[in-house]
Design an enzyme around this catalytic site. Structure first.
Site, PDB file in Angstrom:
ATOM      1  N   CYS A  19      41.572  -3.703 -33.117  1.00 14.45           N
ATOM      2  CA  CYS A  19      41.265  -3.843 -34.547  1.00 14.45           C
ATOM      3  C   CYS A  19      40.173  -2.894 -35.041  1.00 14.45           C
ATOM      4  CB  CYS A  19      40.792  -5.254 -34.871  1.00 14.45           C
ATOM      5  SG  CYS A  19      41.321  -6.557 -33.774  1.00 14.45           S
ATOM      6  N   GLY A  67      55.472  -3.065 -28.281  1.00 18.71           N
ATOM      7  CA  GLY A  67      55.069  -4.458 -28.129  1.00 18.71           C
ATOM      8  C   GLY A  67      54.021  -4.588 -27.041  1.00 18.71           C
ATOM      9  N   THR A  70      42.924 -11.526 -33.460  1.00 15.32           N
ATOM     10  CA  THR A  70      41.547 -11.809 -33.061  1.00 15.32           C
ATOM     11  C   THR A  70      41.000 -13.139 -33.593  1.00 15.32           C
ATOM     12  OG1 THR A  70      40.909  -9.558 -32.595  1.00 15.32           O
ATOM     13  CG2 THR A  70      39.175 -10.990 -33.422  1.00 15.32           C
ATOM     14  N   ALA A 130      47.070  -9.139 -41.884  1.00 16.11           N
ATOM     15  CA  ALA A 130      47.104  -7.875 -42.618  1.00 16.11           C
ATOM     16  C   ALA A 130      47.733  -6.820 -41.729  1.00 16.11           C
ATOM     17  CB  ALA A 130      45.690  -7.452 -42.986  1.00 16.11           C
ATOM     18  N   HIS A 133      40.332  -9.252 -65.055  1.00 14.25           N
ATOM     19  CA  HIS A 133      40.978  -8.071 -65.639  1.00 14.25           C
ATOM     20  C   HIS A 133      40.004  -6.894 -65.746  1.00 14.25           C
ATOM     21  CE1 HIS A 133      43.855  -5.943 -68.134  1.00 14.25           C
ATOM     22  NE2 HIS A 133      42.875  -5.651 -68.969  1.00 14.25           N
ATOM     23  N   GLU A 144      45.107  -9.783 -60.517  1.00 15.32           N
ATOM     24  CA  GLU A 144      45.427 -10.654 -61.652  1.00 15.32           C
ATOM     25  C   GLU A 144      46.932 -10.925 -61.733  1.00 15.32           C
ATOM     26  OE1 GLU A 144      44.895  -9.054 -65.713  1.00 15.32           O
ATOM     27  OE2 GLU A 144      44.455  -7.129 -64.764  1.00 15.32           O
TER      28      GLU A 144
HETATM   29  P1  FAD Z   1      41.288  -9.426 -25.371  1.00 15.71           P
HETATM   30  O1  FAD Z   1      40.472  -9.131 -26.552  1.00 15.71           O
HETATM   31  O2  FAD Z   1      42.348  -8.476 -24.995  1.00 15.71           O
HETATM   32  O3  FAD Z   1      40.269  -9.598 -24.166  1.00 15.71           O
HETATM   33  C1  FAD Z   1      40.703  -9.784 -22.852  1.00 15.71           C
HETATM   34  C2  FAD Z   1      39.666  -9.200 -21.940  1.00 15.71           C
HETATM   35  O4  FAD Z   1      39.925  -9.641 -20.611  1.00 15.71           O
HETATM   36  C3  FAD Z   1      39.691  -7.681 -21.883  1.00 15.71           C
HETATM   37  O5  FAD Z   1      38.398  -7.182 -22.157  1.00 15.71           O
HETATM   38  C4  FAD Z   1      40.140  -7.347 -20.461  1.00 15.71           C
HETATM   39  O6  FAD Z   1      39.541  -6.175 -19.964  1.00 15.71           O
HETATM   40  C5  FAD Z   1      39.651  -8.578 -19.712  1.00 15.71           C
HETATM   41  N1  FAD Z   1      40.389  -8.878 -18.484  1.00 15.71           N
HETATM   42  C6  FAD Z   1      41.732  -8.971 -18.356  1.00 15.71           C
HETATM   43  N2  FAD Z   1      42.041  -9.355 -17.093  1.00 15.71           N
HETATM   44  C7  FAD Z   1      40.865  -9.495 -16.425  1.00 15.71           C
HETATM   45  C8  FAD Z   1      40.534  -9.883 -15.111  1.00 15.71           C
HETATM   46  N3  FAD Z   1      41.474 -10.232 -14.223  1.00 15.71           N
HETATM   47  N4  FAD Z   1      39.235  -9.914 -14.760  1.00 15.71           N
HETATM   48  C9  FAD Z   1      38.261  -9.578 -15.664  1.00 15.71           C
HETATM   49  N5  FAD Z   1      38.525  -9.221 -16.921  1.00 15.71           N
HETATM   50  C10 FAD Z   1      39.817  -9.189 -17.304  1.00 15.71           C
HETATM   51  N6  FAD Z   1      44.122  -8.375 -34.331  1.00 15.71           N
HETATM   52  C11 FAD Z   1      43.675  -8.669 -35.580  1.00 15.71           C
HETATM   53  O7  FAD Z   1      43.366  -9.824 -35.870  1.00 15.71           O
HETATM   54  N7  FAD Z   1      43.556  -7.686 -36.526  1.00 15.71           N
HETATM   55  C12 FAD Z   1      43.862  -6.393 -36.272  1.00 15.71           C
HETATM   56  O8  FAD Z   1      43.735  -5.537 -37.150  1.00 15.71           O
HETATM   57  C13 FAD Z   1      44.316  -6.056 -34.967  1.00 15.71           C
HETATM   58  N8  FAD Z   1      44.605  -4.775 -34.649  1.00 15.71           N
HETATM   59  C14 FAD Z   1      44.997  -4.454 -33.381  1.00 15.71           C
HETATM   60  C15 FAD Z   1      45.268  -3.134 -33.078  1.00 15.71           C
HETATM   61  C16 FAD Z   1      45.674  -2.773 -31.808  1.00 15.71           C
HETATM   62  C17 FAD Z   1      45.957  -1.338 -31.501  1.00 15.71           C
HETATM   63  C18 FAD Z   1      45.797  -3.779 -30.804  1.00 15.71           C
HETATM   64  C19 FAD Z   1      46.222  -3.416 -29.422  1.00 15.71           C
HETATM   65  C20 FAD Z   1      45.524  -5.112 -31.089  1.00 15.71           C
HETATM   66  C21 FAD Z   1      45.118  -5.462 -32.386  1.00 15.71           C
HETATM   67  N9  FAD Z   1      44.851  -6.795 -32.735  1.00 15.71           N
HETATM   68  C22 FAD Z   1      44.435  -7.100 -34.010  1.00 15.71           C
HETATM   69  C23 FAD Z   1      45.041  -7.893 -31.764  1.00 15.71           C
HETATM   70  C24 FAD Z   1      43.701  -8.333 -31.165  1.00 15.71           C
HETATM   71  O9  FAD Z   1      43.040  -7.221 -30.630  1.00 15.71           O
HETATM   72  C25 FAD Z   1      43.942  -9.392 -30.103  1.00 15.71           C
HETATM   73  O10 FAD Z   1      44.690 -10.441 -30.661  1.00 15.71           O
HETATM   74  C26 FAD Z   1      42.645  -9.963 -29.559  1.00 15.71           C
HETATM   75  O11 FAD Z   1      41.837  -8.958 -29.031  1.00 15.71           O
HETATM   76  C27 FAD Z   1      42.962 -11.007 -28.480  1.00 15.71           C
HETATM   77  O12 FAD Z   1      41.788 -11.469 -27.911  1.00 15.71           O
HETATM   78  P2  FAD Z   1      41.792 -12.079 -26.439  1.00 15.71           P
HETATM   79  O13 FAD Z   1      40.456 -12.692 -26.233  1.00 15.71           O
HETATM   80  O14 FAD Z   1      42.976 -12.915 -26.235  1.00 15.71           O
HETATM   81  O15 FAD Z   1      42.001 -10.840 -25.470  1.00 15.71           O
END
Ligand code: FAD
Length: 460
Positions: A48, A263, A312, A342, A437, A442
């Site tokens: 994001c 995906g 997020t 969004a 406006h 609006e």
């Molecule tokens: P993550 O944020 O992916 O965190 C998981 C963490 O676990 C990572 O840091 C990883 O390194 C760590 N990890 C994984 N396995 C291990 C392990 N075995 N040991 C130790 N650490 C590990 N969402 C929005 O709401 N708005 C947006 O505009 C948006 N834009 C995006 C754009 C892109 C290009 C991408 C790829 C995603 C976007 N998202 C957006 C989605 C959003 O980033 C995710 O939904 C969100 O980060 C999910 O959070 P999470 O805590 O599930 O996982």
């Protein structure tokens, strides 16, 4: 003596993991978080946040065009990719640092390294040995899915690498029709890169309202993105002049960068979930209940690894609900219904609630209010850029069940509309709200005429 080393061990310091760990630690629990990459996770490091900076950077070309219409002369404007990347990286490092400090201030211990489950209460972290925990939270997120059957796929990049390209390419081909593909198409196109989007489906952005999908594809093309639908990349060949991309529609394209955004998949590889007996779905997501608890009593999972709504704020709310339930004695679930979202495409989308098709399926009779018009700001551009606003109303109750906006500030507007829709407001209440406006917003409270989609006639 405590039975376990920690009350809670969190695997993954991304959006969901950090929120859960902080809240749990602030309750007085002994908490550790393992992170194999950088604290902040996908959102902060390669999702994001850097994506939005890229969108901002790329929008200036359009702003310059608009400015011209208002009498400005902009000469010699140019874009410096390395300078932008350096600034972006500085800011990302600052934000990641804030996440680290927030964890430390809350009293959570940060462990660097890849973690895996050894059994339901034991975690091993690469190079750090084994520890035990009463409760374990899986918050490992997702990762880009790359197809194995495309010849030369090793020449393609995923969104992860798109944030660190050493130079701005001249030509990019993007595979995919989801929001990440569409956002990157807008970014590269805005930065002056010859951009082609190749998508196998009949239209981009599956899951969004059909009018929104068609409108965005059309507007993207007006801005210069070549959108090739009903086509798939089969082969990427590397030559001296760059990459040659072959598609199922027998066309070939030349590119400097080929970005696959088809995906994402839950990141569970090497996590040892099977040794702990944690069940996965057919798509590899951790199966959880409403409280994010897995089939193993002391193991929970939140965020993208559960593949519910991969955003997020959702991961954060799931992490917070888990902490409230387990560490504050306040059983909490997150309501996944009516989550606004969004797409930072160009033009951008704000969307909340049901698409027209889903609403018709659910409620039978729906009223549609739809308008397309030229935003006032573009009045002097002499182009035919249009924005779109659409309300979907359940005819039986007059409740607004969907709101879809394509156009400048759509993502900002939708947050407010989401409150009204979440509250169950009626179209009559939207109509009773006085307009601000002159604004685009609006239109949302002045839409009076029902729209009859072509082909549906009065029976709709
Ligand atoms: P993550 O944020 O992916 O965190 C998981 C963490 O676990 C990572 O840091 C990883 O390194 C760590 N990890 C994984 N396995 C291990 C392990 N075995 N040991 C130790 N650490 C590990 N969402 C929005 O709401 N708005 C947006 O505009 C948006 N834009 C995006 C754009 C892109 C290009 C991408 C790829 C995603 C976007 N998202 C957006 C989605 C959003 O980033 C995710 O939904 C969100 O980060 C999910 O959070 P999470 O805590 O599930 O996982």
């Amino acid at each position: 003596m405590a039975k376990y080393d920690y009350d809670l061990f969190v695997i993954g310091a991304g959006s969901g993991g950090v929120r859960a760990a902080r809240l749990a630690a602030m309750s007085g629990a002994k908490v550790a978080v393992a992170e194999e990459h950088r604290v902040g996770g996908t959102c902060v490091i390669r999702g994001c946040v850097p994506k939005k900076f890229m969108v901002y950077a790329s929008e200036f070309a359009h702003h310059f065009k608009t400015a011209k219409g208002y009498g400005w002369t902009i000469e010699g404007a140019s874009f410096d990719w390395p300078a932008f990347i350096a600034e972006k990286d500085k800011e990302i490092a600052r934000l990641s640092g804030i996440y680290v400090r927030n964890l430390q201030n809350a009293g959570a211990e940060l462990v660097h390294g890849k973690a895996r489950l050894v059994d339901a209460h034991t975690v091993e972290v690469d190079g750090k040995g084994r520890v035990t925990a009463d409760k374990i939270l899986i918050a490992t997120g997702g990762r880009p899915w790359m197809p194995k059957d495309v010849v030369g796929i090793e020449h393609a990049i995923s969104s992860n690498e798109a944030f660190q390209l050493p130079a701005l390419p001249k030509r990019v081909v993007i595979a995919g029709g989801g929001y990440i593909a569409v956002e990157f198409a807008g970014i590269f196109n805005g930065l002056g890169v010859e951009t082609t989007l190749v998508h196998r489906g009949p239209n981009i952005l599956r899951g969004f309202d059909d009018d929104v999908r068609a409108h965005v594809a059309e507007e993207m093309e007006k801005r210069g993105v070549k959108v090739r639908l009903g086509s798939q990349i089969t082969e990427i060949a590397k030559g001296e002049g760059g990459l040659t991309v072959c598609c199922t529609d027998r066309h070939s394209l030349e590119a400097d960068v080929v970005l696959f955004a088809l995906g994402r998949e839950p990141y569970v590889e090497g996590l040892g979930l099977e040794t702990a007996g944690v069940k996965l779905s057919d798509t590899g997501a951790v199966i959880v209940d409403d409280h994010s608890r897995t089939n193993v009593d002391n193991i929970w999972a939140v965020g993208d690894v559960t593949d519910r709504i991969n955003l997020t704020p959702v991961a954060i709310r799931e992490g917070a609900a888990f902490a409230q339930t387990e560490f504050y004695g306040n059983p909490t679930t997150f309501d996944h219904d009516t989550v606004a979202s969004a797409v930072f495409s160009q033009p951008p989308i704000g969307s909340v609630g049901l698409s027209e098709a889903d609403a018709r399926h659910k409620y039978g009779k729906v009223d549609i209010y739809l308008t397309r018009f030229r935003p006032m700001k573009y009045a002097f551009m002499h182009g035919d850029e249009r924005c779109l606003m659409k309300l979907v109303v359940d005819a039986a109750t007059d409740r607004v069940v969907g709101c879809h906006i394509v156009g400048p500030d759509g993502p900002e507007m939708i947050q407010m509309a989401a409150i009204a829709i979440k509250m169950g407001s009626t179209k009559a209440q939207w109509d009773a709200t006085c307009a601000v406006h002159p604004t685009l917003a609006e239109e949302l409270v002045t839409l009076r005429e029902k729209y009859v989609p072509p082909g549906l006639g009065q029976a709709a």
